[in-house]
Design an enzyme around this catalytic site. Structure first.
Site, mmCIF file in Angstrom:
data_model
loop_
_atom_site.group_PDB
_atom_site.id
_atom_site.type_symbol
_atom_site.label_atom_id
_atom_site.label_comp_id
_atom_site.label_asym_id
_atom_site.label_seq_id
_atom_site.Cartn_x
_atom_site.Cartn_y
_atom_site.Cartn_z
ATOM 1 N N GLU A 197 35.026 79.744 88.124
ATOM 2 C CA GLU A 197 35.654 79.965 89.429
ATOM 3 C C GLU A 197 35.033 79.183 90.586
ATOM 4 O O GLU A 197 34.501 79.771 91.531
ATOM 5 C CB GLU A 197 35.631 81.456 89.792
ATOM 6 C CG GLU A 197 36.567 82.295 88.966
ATOM 7 C CD GLU A 197 36.753 83.699 89.555
ATOM 8 O OE1 GLU A 197 36.280 83.971 90.674
ATOM 9 O OE2 GLU A 197 37.397 84.522 88.883
ATOM 10 N N GLU A 243 38.832 86.135 81.919
ATOM 11 C CA GLU A 243 38.523 87.395 82.613
ATOM 12 C C GLU A 243 39.797 88.114 82.996
ATOM 13 O O GLU A 243 40.795 87.481 83.368
ATOM 14 C CB GLU A 243 37.741 87.167 83.921
ATOM 15 C CG GLU A 243 36.294 86.820 83.743
ATOM 16 C CD GLU A 243 35.568 86.632 85.079
ATOM 17 O OE1 GLU A 243 35.938 87.281 86.084
ATOM 18 O OE2 GLU A 243 34.637 85.815 85.108
HETATM 19 C C1 GBH Z 1 35.410 87.188 89.171
HETATM 20 O O1 GBH Z 1 35.617 86.871 90.486
HETATM 21 C C2 GBH Z 1 34.035 86.760 88.828
HETATM 22 O O2 GBH Z 1 34.059 85.689 87.912
HETATM 23 C C3 GBH Z 1 33.170 87.869 88.329
HETATM 24 O O3 GBH Z 1 31.837 87.491 88.380
HETATM 25 C C4 GBH Z 1 33.457 89.126 89.112
HETATM 26 O O4 GBH Z 1 32.575 90.163 88.811
HETATM 27 C C5 GBH Z 1 34.853 89.542 88.796
HETATM 28 O O5 GBH Z 1 35.769 88.506 88.994
HETATM 29 C C6 GBH Z 1 35.329 90.752 89.584
HETATM 30 O O6 GBH Z 1 35.369 90.483 90.945
HETATM 31 O O7 GBH Z 1 43.728 85.885 97.280
HETATM 32 O O8 GBH Z 1 43.391 83.568 96.831
HETATM 33 O O9 GBH Z 1 41.996 84.667 98.415
HETATM 34 C C7 GBH Z 1 36.914 87.138 90.949
HETATM 35 C C8 GBH Z 1 36.891 87.103 92.424
HETATM 36 C C9 GBH Z 1 38.213 87.825 94.205
HETATM 37 C C10 GBH Z 1 38.646 85.705 93.187
HETATM 38 C C11 GBH Z 1 39.513 87.774 94.876
HETATM 39 C C12 GBH Z 1 39.963 85.649 93.883
HETATM 40 C C13 GBH Z 1 41.145 86.431 95.826
HETATM 41 C C14 GBH Z 1 41.699 85.051 95.900
HETATM 42 N N1 GBH Z 1 38.223 87.067 92.978
HETATM 43 N N2 GBH Z 1 39.878 86.422 95.119
HETATM 44 S S1 GBH Z 1 42.783 84.797 97.208
#
Ligand code: GBH
Length: 495
Positions: A172, A378
Site C-alpha cells: 500500500e 488483505e
Molecule cells: C491496511 O491499510 C494495512 O495494510 C494494514 O496494515 C492495516 O492494519 C489494515 O489495512 C487495516 O487498516 O478513501 O481513498 O482515502 C488499509 C488502510 C485506510 C487504506 C483507508 C485506504 C481509505 C482510502 N486503508 N484508506 S481513501
C-alpha cells in the site's frame, strides 16, 4: 445472513489460497531487542496525540516471543498460507550496510516453523516500518530510499529465498504517501499535501528495483506487490460529485496501479503542471512496470465522494486542472468523503459493502487488460468484540458474527465475480488473505480497532479464538473435503 461454510467452500476453485496476514510492526513488539535498530514508527508513535488512546507498539502482541504459539494457532486453523512482513530495522538496523544476524535469525525460525506446519510463507518485504536513519535522510522523499529497499530485498532473497513461496515487495504505497507524507497521520508525520508526491514515484521505483533484486537472486517464489483499491463512488448525480470522485480515483487508485500495470502515470496527472515531477526517465518506468507473477489487492470498502466542503485551500495549479466549475463549487477543497447513510459500518466507520468487491475487481479487469493473476492480500473488518463466559464450563466465547459475515460475504463476492460468467471473470483470482490473524497495533488507531480472528488481551497477551476463527477453520475443512472427494472420484475413474 451469509451462506454456509459448505456452500462457500463449493465456490472455491482448485489451488485457491486461503490465508491470514499480519505486519511486523503491528504484532512483534520487542523494539529494542537483539540488536533491532529504531524505526521511524517508533518515534512517531511516541509523540503525544499521534496514537489514539496513547497505545504503544513496544509490546504489541509480543509475537517476537510468542511466534511458535502463533504458528501453532495457524496450524490448528488450517490455513494454506501466512502473509507476514519483515521488520527492516530488525534485519538492517540503519537501513543500509551491515545486517544484524540475530534479526535475520528470527525470520529463519519463523519460516522453519511455518514449513514444518505445512503453511506456505508469503513474505512482505516492506510494510511501513522504515529504519529511522533512512527517515532522517528524507525517507521516501529521498530517491536513495528506493535503492536501499532493493538492497534490503537482496538481503532477504539471499537469506530466505529458498523457503518463500510468494513475495510482496511493498504494501500500500498509497497509504504511506497519503497518511505518512500528505496528511501527517502516519509516520513520518509529514503534512506536505501535494509536496508529498515524490514519495509515490520513489516507492514505486523501490518496488521495481526490489523485483529486479529478487529476480537477479533467482528466487523460485512468485513475485508481486500490493496496492489498496477503493472504488470511488460519486455521492450524487451532480456532475461535480462525479468529477470529484474521478480526482480521488486518480489520486488514490490509478496513481499507484497505472505505472505498475501500464508503465505510465495517468494522463491527467502528467498533464497537470503541479504534477511536473511525474515526468520520469523511461528507465524508471521500465523498472516500475516489470512483469509480475501476481498482483496483490487489498479491498476493504468503497469510498463515497462529494465535491469539496469548503474547508481547505486548493493548491495553485490544481485549481486549473479541476476547471472553474469544480473549483468554484468546491469552495476550496477538491473533494471530501461522505458517509453511506444506509450502510452498516465497522468500528472504524468504514462502510460494509461486499457488493463493491465485484465492482473493484471489474474495474481492475477493465483498466488493466494484462493484469497478472490477482491475490486479495488483505480484507477484513474491525468490530468491537465482547467476551462471553459460560458459567457452567467457565469457557470463554467471542461471538463476532459481524466480522464472520463480512469475511464470508466478501470472499463469496470475490469468488462469484471472478467465476465464469461473473462481472470480473477476466481476473484469475488465486487467493484471499484475511486481515488479520490477530488483534494488533492498528497504526494511528492504536489498540482500538480489532481486526483479528484471534482476540488478544493486551494486558495478559492471551490469545482467544473468535467465532470467525472457527468459521474459517470450518471453511477450510469443507474445502479440503470437497477437494479430496474430487481426487477420490478421479482415482476411482482410473487412468
Ligand atoms: C491496511 O491499510 C494495512 O495494510 C494494514 O496494515 C492495516 O492494519 C489494515 O489495512 C487495516 O487498516 O478513501 O481513498 O482515502 C488499509 C488502510 C485506510 C487504506 C483507508 C485506504 C481509505 C482510502 N486503508 N484508506 S481513501
Amino acid at each position: 445472513m451469509h451462506i454456509t461454510a459448505k456452500e462457500l467452500a463449493a465456490l472455491i476453485p482448485p489451488d485457491f489460497t486461503l490465508g491470514v496476514g499480519t505486519a511486523a510492526f503491528q504484532i512483534e513488539g520487542a523494539l529494542d531487542e537483539d540488536g533491532r535498530g529504531p524505526a521511524g514508527w517508533d518515534v512517531f508513535s511516541a509523540k503525544p496525540g499521534a496514537i489514539v488512546g496513547g497505545g504503544s507498539p513496544a509490546v504489541a502482541c509480543d509475537h517476537y516471543h510468542r511466534m511458535p504459539e502463533d504458528v501453532a494457532l495457524m496450524k490448528q486453523l488450517g490455513v494454506d498460507s501466512y502473509r507476514f512482513s519483515l521488520s527492516w530495522p530488525r534485519i538492517q538496523p540503519t537501513g543500509s550496510g551491515p545486517v544484524n544476524p540475530a534479526g535475520l535469525a528470527f525470520y529463519d525460525r519463523l519460516l522453519d516453523e511455518l514449513l514444518a506446519s505445512g503453511i506456505s510463507p508469503m513474505m512482505t518485504i516492506y510494510h511501513w516500518d522504515t529504519p529511522l536513519a533512512l527517515d532522517d535522510a528524507g525517507g521516501w522523499l529521498n530517491r536513495d530510499t528506493a535503492y536501499r529497499l532493493a538492497e534490503f530485498a537482496a538481503i532477504a532473497a539471499a537469506a530466505y529465498g529458498d523457503r518463500v513461496a510468494r513475495w510482496v515487495t511493498i504494501n500500500e504505497p498509497a497509504t504511506v504517501t497519503t497518511n505518512g507524507y500528505a496528511l501527517g497521520l502516519h509516520s513520518p508525520g509529514e503534512a506536505l499535501l501535494l509536496k508529498a508526491l515524490p514519495t509515490v514515484h520513489h516507492q514505486l521505483l523501490g518496488h521495481g528495483l526490489a523485483v529486479q533484486a529478487l529476480r537477479a537472486a533467482g528466487v523460485p517464489g512468485e513475485i508481486g506487490m500490493t496496492n489498496v483499491y477503493s472504488p470511488m463512488v460519486p455521492n450524487s448525480i451532480n456532475p461535480l460529485d462525479k468529477l470529484s470522485a474521478g480526482i480521488m480515483d486518480l489520486a488514490q487508485n490509478r496513481l499507484y496501479a497505472d505505472p505498475v500495470l501500464l508503465g505510465r502515470y495517468p494522463d491527467l496527472i502528467r498533464a497537470a503542471h503541479f504534477f511536473g515531477s511525474f515526468e520520469h526517465p523511461d528507465e524508471d518506468m521500465e523498472i516500475i512496470s516489470q512483469p509480475l507473477d501476481f498482483y496483490g489487492l487489498n479491498y476493504y470498502m468503497p469510498t463515497k465522494v462529494a465535491v469539496g466542503a469548503g474547508e481547505g485551500v486548493i493548491p495553485a495549479g490544481m485549481a486549473e486542472a479541476m476547471g472553474d466549475d469544480l473549483t468554484a463549487a468546491s469552495g476550496g477543497t477538491p473533494f471530501h468523503v461522505e458517509a453511506w447513510p444506509e450502510a452498516d459500518t465497522t468500528a472504524y466507520g468504514w462502510p460494509v459493502k461486499p457488493d463493491y468487491m465485484g465492482v473493484a475487481l471489474k474495474e481492475m479487469a477493465e483498466r488493466y487488460p494484462n493484469l497478472p493473476p490477482v491475490i486479495l492480500t488483505e480484507g477484513g473488518a474491525s468490530f468491537e468484540d465482547i467476551i462471553v463466559r459460560d458459567e457452567a464450563t467457565n469457557r470463554t466465547f467471542i461471538p463476532d458474527e459481524r466480522r464472520l459475515k463480512y469475511l464470508s460475504d466478501h470472499i463469496e463476492a470475490a469468488l462469484r465475480a471472478t467465476a465464469p460468467g461473473g462481472e470480473a471473470e477476466a481476473i484469475d483470482l488465486r487467493g484471499y488473505y484475511v486481515w488479520s490473524l490477530m488483534d494488533n497495533f492498528e497504526w494511528s488507531a492504536g489498540y482500538n480497532q480489532p481486526f483479528g480472528l484471534l482476540h488478544v488481551d493486551f494486558q495478559t497477551l492471551e490469545r482467544t479464538p473468535k467465532a470467525s476463527y472457527f468459521w474459517l477453520q470450518e471453511l477450510i475443512e469443507e474445502r479440503n473435503l470437497a477437494a479430496s472427494a474430487v481426487v477420490a472420484v478421479a482415482r476411482a475413474m482410473g487412468p
